[in-house]
Design a protein around this motif. Structure first.
Motif, PDB file in Angstrom:
ATOM      1  N   ASN A   9       0.890  -0.985  -0.302  1.00 42.81           N
ATOM      2  CA  ASN A   9       0.256  -0.010  -0.113  1.00 42.81           C
ATOM      3  C   ASN A   9       0.626   1.447  -0.322  1.00 42.81           C
ATOM      4  N   ARG A  10       1.782   1.179   0.804  1.00 40.70           N
ATOM      5  CA  ARG A  10       3.053   2.607   1.101  1.00 40.70           C
ATOM      6  C   ARG A  10       2.772   3.083  -0.347  1.00 40.70           C
ATOM      7  N   ASN A 385      -6.297   4.111   3.604  1.00 44.94           N
ATOM      8  CA  ASN A 385      -5.046   4.684   3.733  1.00 44.94           C
ATOM      9  C   ASN A 385      -4.982   6.180   3.108  1.00 44.94           C
ATOM     10  N   ILE A 386      -4.577   6.525   3.496  1.00 49.37           N
ATOM     11  CA  ILE A 386      -4.736   8.449   3.091  1.00 49.37           C
ATOM     12  C   ILE A 386      -3.600   9.042   3.054  1.00 49.37           C
ATOM     13  N   SER A 387      -2.985   9.908   1.940  1.00 53.49           N
ATOM     14  CA  SER A 387      -2.133  10.548   1.882  1.00 53.49           C
ATOM     15  C   SER A 387      -2.343  12.034   1.362  1.00 53.49           C
ATOM     16  N   THR A 388      -1.503  13.213   1.759  1.00 55.44           N
ATOM     17  CA  THR A 388      -1.942  14.409   1.521  1.00 55.44           C
ATOM     18  C   THR A 388      -0.689  14.946   1.625  1.00 55.44           C
ATOM     19  N   GLY A 541      -6.376  12.430  -1.858  1.00 54.74           N
ATOM     20  CA  GLY A 541      -6.545  10.349  -3.182  1.00 54.74           C
ATOM     21  C   GLY A 541      -6.457   9.666  -1.893  1.00 54.74           C
ATOM     22  N   PHE A 542      -7.858   8.256  -2.205  1.00 54.50           N
ATOM     23  CA  PHE A 542      -8.238   7.925  -1.135  1.00 54.50           C
ATOM     24  C   PHE A 542      -8.280   6.432  -1.976  1.00 54.50           C
ATOM     25  N   ILE A 543      -8.545   5.441  -1.081  1.00 54.69           N
ATOM     26  CA  ILE A 543      -8.373   3.710  -1.152  1.00 54.69           C
ATOM     27  C   ILE A 543      -9.762   3.196  -0.942  1.00 54.69           C
ATOM     28  N   VAL A 544     -10.424   2.554  -1.961  1.00 53.11           N
ATOM     29  CA  VAL A 544     -11.674   1.556  -1.383  1.00 53.11           C
ATOM     30  C   VAL A 544     -10.911   0.197  -1.272  1.00 53.11           C
ATOM     31  N   GLY A 632      -9.996   0.186  -5.177  1.00 57.77           N
ATOM     32  CA  GLY A 632      -8.545   1.228  -5.921  1.00 57.77           C
ATOM     33  C   GLY A 632      -8.684   1.963  -5.630  1.00 57.77           C
ATOM     34  N   ASN A 633      -7.442   3.130  -6.194  1.00 57.38           N
ATOM     35  CA  ASN A 633      -7.748   4.068  -5.799  1.00 57.38           C
ATOM     36  C   ASN A 633      -8.209   5.019  -6.545  1.00 57.38           C
TER      37      ASN A 633
END
Length: 656
Positions: A9-10, A385-388, A541-544, A632-633
């Motif tokens: 994931n990372r 998980n999310i990233s900014t 960005g987000f992930i299902v 997905g992303n």
């Protein structure tokens, strides 16, 4: 498609966000992302009895520290939610009815039932000093004492009065900057049939007025954003205090109304379009201050029932522990919810029953007031998980990430501040040495780190974390980067990324769920920043994750930010919204949520579904998309119409 949890994931998240940015630019300013964690089986609350039968009206403070209530003996009492003990009392004399609290928790505005020969009074109580200021009004013919109050987010309070018999009274406003009280002459139909209940949304943007003692049962709303009233609607039911109850959802887009011998109904605001009815509610109603949940009292089973406002499904039940009758605005059956989504308070014949629905200390339960949550299977998909990524500066322009944890049990997470690692992705001007702080909802520092290979003991960090960070699978690749593993109780948290010695550069703040198989989910993510043009538009960005599609609403917000209570300068005046899949393909777009753009995965008009979701934007220029997304992303991109710039907010809410 494989469930995303089987993929590293990372690196996938970093690759995805950087790819969408062309691995060139950076976000000029990024403020909070937020995630909300909700138990899949909902919240295991417990009841606590406050034994005071003189109670009239109740209100929670915005800090989440106290419940205040007025009494028939002229007192305003406080009850500390942290210690579960009585706090300070304020003696106003007479008999105090409706109360509301300032958004900064500095004062309470109260309706004094006692009257003079020609005057009545509303009373402003300074909670720090105890000083009481009378705000007097000249009584019109037949008019009685003060009755109800609600403080809007624009600095105005709206107040109602009784009539000595059956008749009409004016709606008054109080300018809280000057304490000047005046009559509003622009209400629908002029004067209102007394007594009038006034309910407000958690954010103060919408008020709901219910006129009593008249068979047509008129209701109307007030918008603090536009300082105007919406249309009046006749319910054709008596909306008296002992036969009807009402509430406004957290952002003022939905109204709940229960009338005598009729089920509670959910309606849109301000036009009162019917959405759904709930046969299980026959007494008091209240909306959750954070989530899309309607609470209602069932007097036959003596339970509080929680319903989702998106699916209308029952979520859980709370046993009240004593017999409950029909509601009375200032007595048995009155239900209120805290603005932080943690507490419910219900007036009963025994006093006030306090229920913990997420966060805060666990109250000692009375034997008969225990929760009975409805069983729920772990969902097949969730927001992951999310990233900014943003350019970290100094002062107010450091990177700030907001985390909202809701549920009945702690959540184990790892939070990372990444800088040097971004160089490997071709990002220029990275933050060479990022530091990370974690703060709780009071602003207290509870954890910090500068170099993940050296744990800083203090706050909630009681032992060395290096081994756990390595074992998590999310250890940073550069020793100068920072990471914190935390077991967090439900509540609000803030992660702050700075550069050592006020250095600046591009950095990434990330949050990972380390207990994905627990009975909790990521429910909401959001990012706020300065929306510019080209590579510096807003990108979230987000992930299902999982095996099944996930129903979400994505919002692009701008004008709301510039209005009370936020008052953010330079808000984006007209935001547009795009939704892209992991291949970068545009799959949905919107410009003004009241006008659906058909195309991609959007096959039909969405306005009604957006209204029903409980997350309709507060301004028609703002954008929203409801989407059923496979695992997905995904990337939500917010721009200004015609390349305009300003502060915007992009949000994603889980609607399942």
């Amino acid at each position: 498609m494989r469930p995303l949890r089987q993929i590293p994931n990372r690196r996938r998240i970093v690759d995805f966000l950087l790819g969408l940015l062309g691995r060139r630019g950076h976000l000029a300013l990024c403020l909070p992302f937020a995630l909300s964690i909700v138990a899949a089986g909902e919240l295991n609350a417990q009841g606590f009895l406050i034994p005071d039968t003189t109670r009239h009206r109740m209100v929670f403070d915005f800090a989440g520290h106290n419940l205040y209530f007025s009494t028939s003996t002229g007192l305003i009492k406080s009850f500390n939610l942290l210690t579960l003990t009585f706090g300070r009392s304020y003696n106003l004399g007479g008999s105090v009815w409706g109360i509301d609290i300032a958004r900064d928790d500095s004062f309470i505005l109260a309706a004094q039932g006692n009257i003079g020969i020609a005057q009545g009074s509303f009373q402003r109580v300074n909670l720090a000093t105890g000083a009481i200021r009378n705000i007097n009004y000249t009584r019109e013919f037949g008019e009685g004492g003060a009755w109800d109050v609600a403080i809007a987010s624009n600095g105005l309070a709206f107040v109602t009065t009784e009539y000595q018999g059956s008749g009409w009274t004016p709606l008054r406003q109080i300018d809280l900057a000057t304490n000047a009280i005046t009559i509003r002459h622009d209400t629908p139909g002029g004067e209102l049939s007394a007594p009038v209940q006034v309910h407000r949304s958690a954010n103060g943007s919408r008020l709901f007025l219910m006129e009593g003692n008249i068979s047509s049962g008129p209701v109307s709303t007030y918008s603090a954003v536009t300082n105007s009233f919406g249309p009046s609607f006749n319910t054709n039911a008596y909306l008296d205090i002992n036969t009807a109850s009402g509430a406004v959802n957290h952002n003022g887009t939905l109204i709940a109304l229960r009338t005598y011998a009729s089920p509670a109904s959910l309606n849109t605001a301000p036009n009162f379009n019917f959405v759904h009815s709930f046969n299980g509610i026959d007494s008091g109603v209240a909306f959750d201050g954070v989530r899309g949940i309607l609470y209602g009292v069932n007097s036959e089973t003596d339970e509080i029932i929680a319903y989702r406002t998106t699916t209308y499904a029952e979520s859980f039940r709370l046993s009240i522990g004593e017999d409950i009758g029909f509601p009375n605005l200032f007595a048995t059956g009155t239900l209120v919810a805290s603005g932080d989504g943690k507490w419910l308070a219900l007036e009963t014949d025994s006093g006030i029953r306090l229920f913990q629905i997420g966060g805060g200390p666990a109250p000692t339960p009375t034997p008969t007031a225990t929760a009975t949550p409805t069983p729920s299977a772990t969902p097949a998909s969730r927001l992951g998980n999310i990233s900014t990524r943003a350019f970290v500066q100094t002062g107010d322009n450091v990177m700030i990430g907001g985390l909202i944890l809701q549920g009945s049990e702690p959540k184990r997470v790892i939070i990372r501040a990444i800088g040097p690692e971004l160089t490997g992705f071709g990002v220029p001007n990275v933050l060479a040495d990022p530091t990370l702080e974690l703060h709780d909802s009071t602003g207290a520092l509870i954890a910090s780190n500068d170099s993940w290979l050296h744990t800083i003991i203090g706050g909630i960090i009681t032992g060395d974390q290096v081994r756990d960070i390595r074992s998590s699978g999310h250890a940073p690749t550069d020793p100068r980067e920072s990471a914190i593993i935390a077991e967090l109780l439900p509540g609000n948290y803030t992660a702050i990324v700075r550069g050592v010695n006020d250095t600046m550069g591009v950095a990434l703040v990330e949050a990972y769920d380390l207990s994905p198989d627990s009975n909790s989910l990521l429910d909401n993510i959001s990012t706020r920043s300065l929306v510019q043009t080209d590579d510096n538009v807003m990108i979230g960005g987000f992930i299902v994750q999982g095996t099944q599609p996930k129903r979400v609403i994505v919002r692009g917000i701008g004008p709301e930010l510039g209005a009370p209570p936020y008052n953010i300068p330079n808000a984006l005046a007209d935001p547009t919204l795009e939704l892209h899949n992991e291949a970068g393909t545009l799959i949905a777009s919107n410009d003004n949520w009241r006008h659906t753009i058909i195309g991609g995965i959007i096959m039909s008009d969405q306005v009604r579904d957006i209204l029903r979701s409980g997350y309709a934007p507060g301004d028609s220029r703002e954008s929203a998309i409801i989407a059923e997304l496979p695992p997905g992303n995904y990337t939500a991109i917010e721009r200004g119409v015609n390349n305009t710039t300003g502060v915007g907010l992009v949000e994603v809410y889980d609607l399942d």
